[in-house]
Scaffold this active site. Sequence first.
Site, PDB file in Angstrom:
ATOM      1  N   LYS B  90       0.947  -0.692   0.334  1.00 48.40           N
ATOM      2  CA  LYS B  90       0.102   0.161   0.488  1.00 48.40           C
ATOM      3  C   LYS B  90       0.990   1.397  -0.113  1.00 48.40           C
ATOM      4  CE  LYS B  90      -4.093  -1.955   2.694  1.00 48.40           C
ATOM      5  NZ  LYS B  90      -4.849  -1.888   2.304  1.00 48.40           N
ATOM      6  N   GLY B 244      -8.602  -8.666   5.289  1.00 48.36           N
ATOM      7  CA  GLY B 244      -7.393  -7.995   5.742  1.00 48.36           C
ATOM      8  C   GLY B 244      -6.878  -8.550   7.471  1.00 48.36           C
TER       9      GLY B 244
END
Lengths: 188, 303
Positions: B90, B244
């Site tokens: 990310k 996640g």
Amino acid sequence: MNNTVGVLALQGAYQKHVESLSRLGVKARLIRQPAELSGCSGLIIPGGESTTISLLIQEYGFYEPIKAFAENCPVLGVCAGMIMMANEVDDARIVPLALMPFKALRNYYGRQVHSFNGEIILSFDSEPIKAPFIRAPGIEELSSDIEILATHNNEAVMIASGKHIALSFHPELIDDTRIHEYWLNRMY
Amino acid sequence: MKNNIDTNTNSSENDFSVKVGLAEMLKGGAIMDVTNAEQAKIAEDAGACAVMALERIPADIRRDGGVARASDPDMIQQIKDTVSIPVMAKCRIGHFAEAQILQALEIDFIDESEVLTPADEANHIYKHDFKVPFVCGATNLGEALRRIGEGAAMMRTKGEAGSGNIVEAVRHMRALQDEMARLTTLGREQLMSVAKQLGAPYDLVCYVAEHGKLPVPNFSAGGIATPADAALVRQLGAEAVFVGSGIFKSDDPAARAAAIVKATTHYDDPAVLLEVSRGLQPGMKGLEMSEIPEEERLAVRGW
């Protein structure tokens, strides 16, 4: 061609193969359980992640049924599917189906930043074809029985053995159905 | 390994199809957040089709507060060296320098993510400049088409990361599907006005009106904690799932990861879903949305 072609739908780009077959007017069936192979005249093992596909082939008891199916019916293996068709893989995480006498080399063409659209010549057609290589595997030929159908930089990227075809790149990602058509015609 | 391709060439239309190509390969799979090599190995052994390397999973970012940035390159490198599946990472919204570093590290996909603290409050990254493909989150069709216009090769719902609550991912997927379905019923003369309302590129609005779907793969993320959650978003139209906090915040990460992989494949087969849902230890506790103050919600980040 009224026959139904199975597309192994455990993980990966299976829907794109259904679309390619549909453009050729061929019926496709998504295969998620071994019993669904019954009545299919051919099987496509699509691209995706070979560790995932190999694991799900084991978990859902596909190993022997696909090997038995391949004795009589043609299989087309693309990218991860090609790795699954090999006799040997350079990575112990994969248990290949050993449908063709070659060795598959995982991620031979590198990580995603090295993925590319190539242009290759097919042995059975005079017009070149666009060939997307996505984290693509390589082919090491182990047997003289392997017929090379296409090369890239003098290395085999599409091979045949008996009814089966395996390739490093993705014919389902382009609007060109010549490779699927060739495989289907070889069947009969 | 062959490295005969120049990685510094700028993107072209040609490269965009190669980027979407990798997204196609991830369909039908589960992409899992991992914070170290050991977790990455667990994810790969469970059948994950990719891993997302990050220092803290969203539930911990939420708990710890502070500025959340792109992860340490050495940590990402260790994960890359451990697994053979694609590795994603990310960067902050708008932080193209973090993205440049991730590209130099040769990761396979960049998530320009609302889970990290945004670096730009007006602009996202111009993703066509990169050779690495990007995934971005969206809560509705206009947002999805803006990101695709900037070069995203994959979309995902934002959901509410780190909540263990599927309700926001469902809201976002339904909003997207409803808006796409509505566009297919409109006349061509209505599409410019729709583009204006959505704040979306006109050509992409026309694409959706014609095809009834996004021009790139459409995945789901944010709050998936159980095999049933994965099956739910798949049945609602997600072509793959990101998990996640749901795995490594549970009491049995390996078993839960394997169960979610199977539920993602057999999303429409209740017999398989039942079988894989049995025998799991308790999942992550999760948060009711009313427990998350408005200013702490991650899904509102992005413009």
